[in-house]
Design a protein around this motif. Structure first.
Motif, mmCIF file in Angstrom:
data_model
loop_
_atom_site.group_PDB
_atom_site.id
_atom_site.type_symbol
_atom_site.label_atom_id
_atom_site.label_comp_id
_atom_site.label_asym_id
_atom_site.label_seq_id
_atom_site.Cartn_x
_atom_site.Cartn_y
_atom_site.Cartn_z
ATOM 1 N N UNK A 1 0.823 -1.217 0.000
ATOM 2 C CA UNK A 1 0.000 0.000 0.000
ATOM 3 C C UNK A 1 0.851 1.259 0.000
ATOM 4 N N UNK A 2 2.056 1.161 0.562
ATOM 5 C CA UNK A 2 2.966 2.308 0.589
ATOM 6 C C UNK A 2 3.287 2.789 -0.824
ATOM 7 N N UNK A 3 3.242 1.855 -1.794
ATOM 8 C CA UNK A 3 3.567 2.200 -3.167
ATOM 9 C C UNK A 3 2.602 3.175 -3.797
ATOM 10 N N UNK A 4 1.388 3.296 -3.255
ATOM 11 C CA UNK A 4 0.396 4.197 -3.832
ATOM 12 C C UNK A 4 0.767 5.659 -3.625
ATOM 13 N N UNK A 5 1.603 5.947 -2.639
ATOM 14 C CA UNK A 5 1.937 7.338 -2.323
ATOM 15 C C UNK A 5 3.331 7.738 -2.800
ATOM 16 N N UNK A 6 4.015 6.867 -3.512
ATOM 17 C CA UNK A 6 5.364 7.192 -3.963
ATOM 18 C C UNK A 6 5.334 8.277 -5.032
ATOM 19 N N UNK A 7 6.343 9.159 -5.012
ATOM 20 C CA UNK A 7 6.449 10.097 -6.123
ATOM 21 C C UNK A 7 7.161 9.393 -7.272
ATOM 22 N N UNK A 8 7.275 10.067 -8.420
ATOM 23 C CA UNK A 8 7.790 9.378 -9.603
ATOM 24 C C UNK A 8 9.251 8.975 -9.445
ATOM 25 N N UNK A 9 10.023 9.687 -8.629
ATOM 26 C CA UNK A 9 11.422 9.316 -8.425
ATOM 27 C C UNK A 9 11.528 8.057 -7.564
ATOM 28 N N UNK A 10 10.671 7.948 -6.548
ATOM 29 C CA UNK A 10 10.634 6.719 -5.751
ATOM 30 C C UNK A 10 10.266 5.528 -6.630
ATOM 31 N N UNK A 11 9.262 5.723 -7.491
ATOM 32 C CA UNK A 11 8.827 4.634 -8.364
ATOM 33 C C UNK A 11 9.944 4.221 -9.317
ATOM 34 N N UNK A 12 10.646 5.218 -9.842
ATOM 35 C CA UNK A 12 11.747 4.921 -10.771
ATOM 36 C C UNK A 12 12.831 4.099 -10.079
ATOM 37 N N UNK A 13 13.173 4.478 -8.868
ATOM 38 C CA UNK A 13 14.206 3.758 -8.125
ATOM 39 C C UNK A 13 13.753 2.338 -7.787
#
Length: 360
Positions: free
Chosen positions: A98-110
């Motif tokens: 669920x934490x993944x829903x709030x990631x910004x695009x840089x977090x997602x990229x990493x």
């Protein structure tokens, strides 16, 4: 060593171990050439593709080139570069939770890059290297990520590729004229780049005006601005003229004894009349077979994105030229990665190269 932390890192650090091994399915109607040639094009999520290829190629790859998402935030491309596609969101939901829903695009990229780079590291031979295309959006993060996975001491260089041939007058601040190619070795002590073939015009600079039996040569300056305690002494030209020393603020690059040794061996060029400032002869037969690769790649040498787009339009029919991927790599540039990292681009069982394109 500085490390990079981001939301979701704990969930992906060991995710490569959780990815199941898969079998590759041959599609005969899409195949071409001999089945045992060793060449493969794999379609699918590149994380799954890497895990499927790992048992066969682990520790065997000499050169890897990858062109990951630049994470520009632009959602208008044929390829979604915002790392915000449904596939990525679904993957983050499964892996990060669920934490993944709030990631910004840089977090997602990493989160997306980490397990893939970990797997890619396992493909490399001890004398192999990886080349990664990127731009300023994730350049800083990529360096820290690769420092962690490949090791700081295995960083080789950052190449600047001049991707456009003219400045962008529409730029808000500065015209972004280059991309980067980040190079890491599996073991920097063992990896050595191949030399770039010397251009004909470079070879043409070698002449033999004095008919030296050692063949064509070119001359280099014997003076330098760097202080050298033994670099100030007079020399006598064959004509008899005495040169008091190097120019003002300059030093001879070699000692008086070394100069005399080179002169006796016919390696000092005094000009056609024996009266010029001395220069050092460098023979074509004694130099390397090519040129040491440089970190600045100009578009005139390796191509630019407009050239690559034109190549694509010649090969593929698009309803509109606007549908063409806007940052393709020209065919005359990508082989430079391979030529430097592998042996003349040969694809052999012991000389495997892996190119990973944007497959998510």
């Amino acid at each position: 060593m500085p490390t990079l932390n981001w939301i979701g890192k704990d969930a992906v650090v060991k995710h490569h171990k959780e990815v199941p091994f898969r079998l590759l399915e041959l599609v005969p109607e899409l195949s071409y050439g001999e089945a045992d040639s060793g060449n493969l094009i794999v379609q699918g999520d590149n994380l799954h593709a890497l895990k499927a290829l790992l048992p066969r190629y682990a520790g065997q790859v000499k050169c890897i080139y990858i062109d990951p998402p630049y994470n520009t935030g632009n959602e208008g491309w044929v390829y979604n570069d915002n790392v915000n596609s449904p596939e990525i969101r679904r993957w983050l939901g499964e892996v990060v939770g669920k934490e993944g829903e709030t990631l910004d695009r840089h977090d997602r990229w990493l989160c997306m890059m980490y397990p893939r780079l970990v797997l890619l590291r396992q493909f490399l031979r001890e004398d192999g290297a990886i080349f990664v295309s990127i731009d300023d959006n994730e350049m800083a993060s990529l360096r820290l990520l690769m420092d962690e996975i490949f090791g700081v001491r295995n960083f080789v260089a950052t190449v600047l590729w001049q991707k456009v041939f003219a400045p962008k007058n529409s730029a808000r601040h500065l015209s972004e004229d280059h991309d980067y190619i980040v190079v890491y070795a599996a073991n920097a002590d063992r990896w050595r780049p191949n030399l770039i073939p010397r251009a004909e015009e470079a070879t043409a600079r070698y002449k033999n005006p004095d008919n030296d039996p050692r063949g064509p040569w070119t001359s280099g300056d014997l003076q330098a601005r760097n202080f050298y305690s033994e670099g100030t002494y007079p020399v006598t030209c064959p004509s008899g003229r005495i040169i008091a020393g190097p120019g003002k603020g300059m030093y001879w690059r070699i000692s008086k004894e070394k100069f005399a040794e080179l002169d006796r061996d016919g390696r000092i060029w005094w000009g056609p009349d024996g009266n010029n400032m001395p220069r050092l002869k460098r023979f074509l037969s004694e130099v390397k077979d090519g040129i040491v690769p440089q970190t600045l790649w100009l578009h005139k040498d390796v191509g630019h994105t407009q050239e690559a787009k034109k190549e694509l339009l010649e090969l593929v029919e698009f309803e509109s030229s606007d549908d063409v991927f806007i940052t393709p790599k020209p065919t005359c540039r990508v082989p430079d990665d391979w030529l430097i990292g592998s042996r003349r681009g040969l694809l052999l069982a012991r000389e495997v190269m892996l190119e990973l394109k944007r497959c998510i």
